[in-house]
Each structure stands twice: as structure tokens, then as C-alpha cells.
Design an enzyme around this catalytic site. Structure first.
Site, PDB file in Angstrom:
ATOM      1  N   THR A  43     -10.897 -13.852 -19.351  1.00  0.00           N
ATOM      2  CA  THR A  43     -11.903 -12.930 -19.083  1.00  0.00           C
ATOM      3  C   THR A  43     -12.335 -12.227 -20.347  1.00  0.00           C
ATOM      4  O   THR A  43     -13.265 -11.749 -20.675  1.00  0.00           O
ATOM      5  CB  THR A  43     -11.329 -11.669 -18.300  1.00  0.00           C
ATOM      6  N   TYR A  57     -17.410 -12.693 -12.203  1.00  0.00           N
ATOM      7  CA  TYR A  57     -18.229 -13.151 -13.355  1.00  0.00           C
ATOM      8  C   TYR A  57     -17.464 -14.500 -13.814  1.00  0.00           C
ATOM      9  O   TYR A  57     -16.566 -14.985 -12.934  1.00  0.00           O
ATOM     10  CB  TYR A  57     -17.684 -12.017 -14.553  1.00  0.00           C
ATOM     11  N   THR A 123      -5.918 -13.191 -18.360  1.00  0.00           N
ATOM     12  CA  THR A 123      -4.698 -12.484 -18.090  1.00  0.00           C
ATOM     13  C   THR A 123      -3.798 -13.029 -16.659  1.00  0.00           C
ATOM     14  O   THR A 123      -2.626 -12.625 -16.581  1.00  0.00           O
ATOM     15  CB  THR A 123      -5.069 -10.960 -17.644  1.00  0.00           C
ATOM     16  N   ASP A 124      -4.467 -13.676 -16.015  1.00  0.00           N
ATOM     17  CA  ASP A 124      -3.737 -14.377 -14.730  1.00  0.00           C
ATOM     18  C   ASP A 124      -2.273 -14.944 -15.068  1.00  0.00           C
ATOM     19  O   ASP A 124      -1.366 -14.967 -14.327  1.00  0.00           O
ATOM     20  CB  ASP A 124      -4.398 -15.314 -13.811  1.00  0.00           C
ATOM     21  N   LYS A 196       1.807  -8.891 -14.795  1.00  0.00           N
ATOM     22  CA  LYS A 196       0.858  -8.279 -14.358  1.00  0.00           C
ATOM     23  C   LYS A 196       1.070  -7.743 -12.942  1.00  0.00           C
ATOM     24  O   LYS A 196       1.539  -8.302 -12.240  1.00  0.00           O
ATOM     25  CB  LYS A 196      -0.367  -9.497 -14.055  1.00  0.00           C
ATOM     26  N   GLU A 317      24.181 -13.011  -2.828  1.00  0.00           N
ATOM     27  CA  GLU A 317      23.593 -13.436  -1.549  1.00  0.00           C
ATOM     28  C   GLU A 317      23.889 -14.678  -1.288  1.00  0.00           C
ATOM     29  O   GLU A 317      23.289 -15.219  -0.156  1.00  0.00           O
ATOM     30  CB  GLU A 317      22.025 -13.149  -1.350  1.00  0.00           C
TER      31      GLU A 317
HETATM   32  C1  SIN Z   1      -8.624 -12.668 -16.616  1.00  0.00           C
HETATM   33  O1  SIN Z   1      -8.460 -13.280 -17.705  1.00  0.00           O
HETATM   34  O2  SIN Z   1      -8.376 -11.296 -16.278  1.00  0.00           O
HETATM   35  C2  SIN Z   1      -8.691 -13.427 -15.335  1.00  0.00           C
HETATM   36  C3  SIN Z   1      -8.996 -14.779 -15.452  1.00  0.00           C
HETATM   37  C4  SIN Z   1      -7.951 -15.694 -16.484  1.00  0.00           C
HETATM   38  O3  SIN Z   1      -6.766 -15.136 -16.443  1.00  0.00           O
HETATM   39  O4  SIN Z   1      -8.468 -16.520 -17.043  1.00  0.00           O
END
Ligand code: SIN
Length: 360
Positions: A43, A57, A123-124, A196, A317
Site C-alpha cells: 500500500t 485501491y 503491511t499484510d 498487525k 495442554e
Molecule cells: C497494505 O500494504 O497495507 C496492504 C496490501 C499489502 O499488504 O500489500
């Protein structure tokens, strides 16, 4: 005559002052760290249809040169150069990408003219790439992974400030020896602990319970703690001669779960399985025999938890000694998968692999 002499003396003085100023500027510039930005997409390099488009997007459309150009302030804090390594959304990040990226990072950091690296990333899966690099980078120089939650075209896009903070951190002596870092939202987190926690907000990255390492305030990273687990130069993992990583998958537990996923993953050739159990890594009765039989076939089983915080206690467990299973300690399932893959490049011994889970 004497007037001419004093005019010449004055000119010489001006010349000297100008030369000193130029030399001073050069020294200051010479002191700026050399930071290489490796761009992989996400992103932070995304673009939307309008300035208010913050979902829906397209990720990974803007190139590294444009990313750098959008933040002219970078030039004041570092000699920055950029390379486009990939241009992908991070849900498509794979083992092969990691091997390419890690080798490039190691090659760059071996050079005396590179002081630190910034990796721009979606970020994923940023926490996974960061943890992988944390285990295989062979340098104490700073490596900072950075992303953004809003595309570059959005009002108040967080990419430019995140990139600026990442470059500041990568060029800082204070970041040397801290392992791979994730810098976003003015905060510095360790690769091992960061995750995340929110699908869309800019404050999504946290190190639950164990805490972040520090802040970036007033153009400077401020560190308050360090991750205690071994990383980078202190690990036993070497990707320089690896062409592939062993197949390791994750099976998720939930109420009413059956053995189908475990059996399918084993049939598809998994050499290791992370079980994202409920609670303290508990094994549902219908899944336990499938995991046990996978282990008998040589598949290494790691008991993790879907909870996301806390220790999965060995022999808690489940009787791990009897089942010959490994526990993930505090690693979440996606990070346990990475450590298990790397562990399997070194050994098949569950005793040794358990040691690694308590070490890294
Ligand atoms: C992001 O970057 O926030 C989402 C898309 C990705 O992980 O490439």
C-alpha cells in the site's frame, strides 16, 4: 597601494570563509549515512481512484524512484538510493521472494558504503518478512521494514512520514545490533514481536504485551528496550546456499474442526505443520490423531495458539514429550511457520527444533 593590498586581503578572507563553509557543508554531507531503500510493493506504493479512497485501491503501482522523490526531506538525513526488488501486494509474498530479498540485503550490508537498509513492504505480511530477515540477515547494521495503511494518493497518506522515519532509523547508530525493525506510526517494533492488530487503522502495528522498542520523535529514534531473543549475526541459519525452503503449513483450530485440513496438508507434502490451536495450543480430539499420525510419518508438528499472546506451555495442554511435538513459545502461528522452515534446513530433530524455538 595600501588600499589595494587591504582589498586583496579582504577578498582572500572572503575566499577563505567561503571555502571553510563549503568544506563544512561537505563534511556534514559526508557524515550522512548511506541508506538503500529496497522496494517490494504494498500500500505504501499503492494508488486509489480518489484522495478519499482508503480501501479498494490498488497496491504496488508506484515505483521506488517516485517513492523517494515524494519525500525530498530524505536527502537531508541520508544519502538515499533505491532499488525495485519486487512490485507486489504482500499477500503474494512467498518463500522465493524472501530468499531473493535476504540475499540482496546481505550483499548490500556487506559493503562498507551501505550503513542501513529500508525495505518498503505491504503491511499484510510485513511481520513475516521482517521475522524471516531477523533470522537470516548476517549483519548488525540496521534493517528497517516499513509500510503504510493508506495509499500514496490518499489525504494524510502515512507512507511519506513512515518512510522518512524508517530512513532516520536505518541511518541511526542507535539501531545497530537491534535486529530487524518495523517502523510505522512513529513507533519502532521488533520483528519477532510485532503483529498487525487492526485491518485498516494506521496504529495497527503492536507488540502485544511485550511492548514496542521505542518512538521516533523530533527527527530521532528513541529506544527504550531491546528484544532479548537471538537474531541476525547470532543465528545458525544461512540462506546463501538455499534455493528453496521446506514446505511448512498452518492448520487452524476452531469449534467442531475435523482432521481434513491436517490430512490434506500432509498429503500435499508438508514437512512441517504448525497447529494454531485454541487457548494454550489445545488439540481438538478429532485433530490430535491426525497430527500424531503425521508425526509418525516424519512431519514435524509445532503447537502454537490462535490467541496471539502468551506462551504455549510445553507439556501443558498436550503431552509434547510423548507426542514428540514442539511448542511455539510466544511466536504466533505465521512466525512459528517461518522458524520451523528455517529449522528444517538444519535438522529434523525435534529436540533441536524445540531449542531453536526457545532461542529465537
Ligand atoms: C497494505 O500494504 O497495507 C496492504 C496490501 C499489502 O499488504 O500489500
Amino acid at each position: 597601494m595600501s588600499y589595494l593590498k587591504s582589498a586583496r586581503a579582504l577578498l582572500a578572507l572572503f575566499g577563505l570563509v567561503a571555502a571553510m563553509a563549503a568544506a563544512q557543508a561537505q563534511t556534514a554531507a559526508g557524515k550522512l549515512p548511506n541508506v538503500t531503500i529496497l522496494a517490494t510493493g504494498g500500500t505504501i506504493a499503492g494508488s486509489g481512484a480518489t484522495t478519499t479512497t482508503t480501501v479498494g485501491y490498488t497496491a504496488a503501482t508506484v515505483g521506488v524512484d517516485a517513492l523517494i522523490k515524494a519525500v525530498p526531506e530524505l536527502q537531508k538525513v541520508a544519502h538515499v538510493s533505491g532499488e525495485q526488488v519486487f512490485q507486489i501486494a504482500s499477500e503474494n509474498m512467498g518463500n522465493d521472494n524472501w530468499l531473493v530479498l535476504a540475499r540482496r540485503v546481505n550483499a548490500l550490508l556487506a559493503r562498507p558504503d551501505v550503513d542501513g537498509i529500508v525495505i518498503t513492504h505491504g503491511t499484510d505480511t510485513i511481520e513475516e518478512t521482517a521475522y524471516f530477515l531477523n533470522l537470516v540477515v548476517k549483519s548488525r547494521k540496521p534493517v528497517v521494514v516499513v509500510g503504510a495503511m493508506r495509499p500514496s494518493t490518499a489525504i494524510s497518506a502515512d507512507g511519506p512520514i513512515n518512510l522518512y522515519n524508517a530512513v532516520l532509523t536505518a541511518g541511526s547508530q542507535d539501531a545497530v545490533g537491534k535486529g530487524v525493525l518495523v517502523v510505522m506510526n512513529d513507533q519502532i517494533n521488533a520483528a519477532r514481536e510485532v503483529t498487525k492488530t487492526n485491518t485498516t487503522t494506521t496504529d495497527t502495528f503492536k507488540s502485544p504485551e511485550l511492548g514496542m522498542l521505542g518512538y521516533i520523535v523530533d527527527n530521532k529514534p528513541h529506544f527504550y528496550r531491546a528484544s532479548t531473543r537471538k537474531h541476525t549475526v547470532d543465528t545458525e541459519f544461512d540462506v546463501s546456499k538455499l534455493d528453496t525452503l521446506p514446505q511448512v503449513d498452518i492448520a487452524y483450530a476452531y469449534a467442531n474442526v475435523g482432521p481434513a485440513a491436517v490430512n490434506a496438508l500432509v498429503a500435499a507434502g508438508a514437512r512441517g505443520l504448525v497447529h494454531a490451536g485454541v487457548g494454550d495450543g489445545s488439540l481438538p480430539a478429532k485433530v490430535r490423531p491426525a497430527l500424531s499420525s503425521a508425526r509418525e510419518k516424519g512431519v514435524v508438528i509445532v503447537r502454537a495458539s490462535r490467541v496471539g499472546q502468551g506462551i504455549v506451555a510445553r507439556n501443558g495442554e498436550a503431552n509434547d514429550d510423548q507426542l514428540d511435538f514442539v511448542v511455539a513459545d510466544t511466536l504466533n502461528p505465521q512466525k512459528a511457520r517461518i522458524l520451523l522452515m528455517l529449522a528444517l534446513t538444519r535438522t529434523g530433530s525435534t529436540k533441536e527444533i524445540q531449542r531453536m524455538f526457545y532461542t529465537y
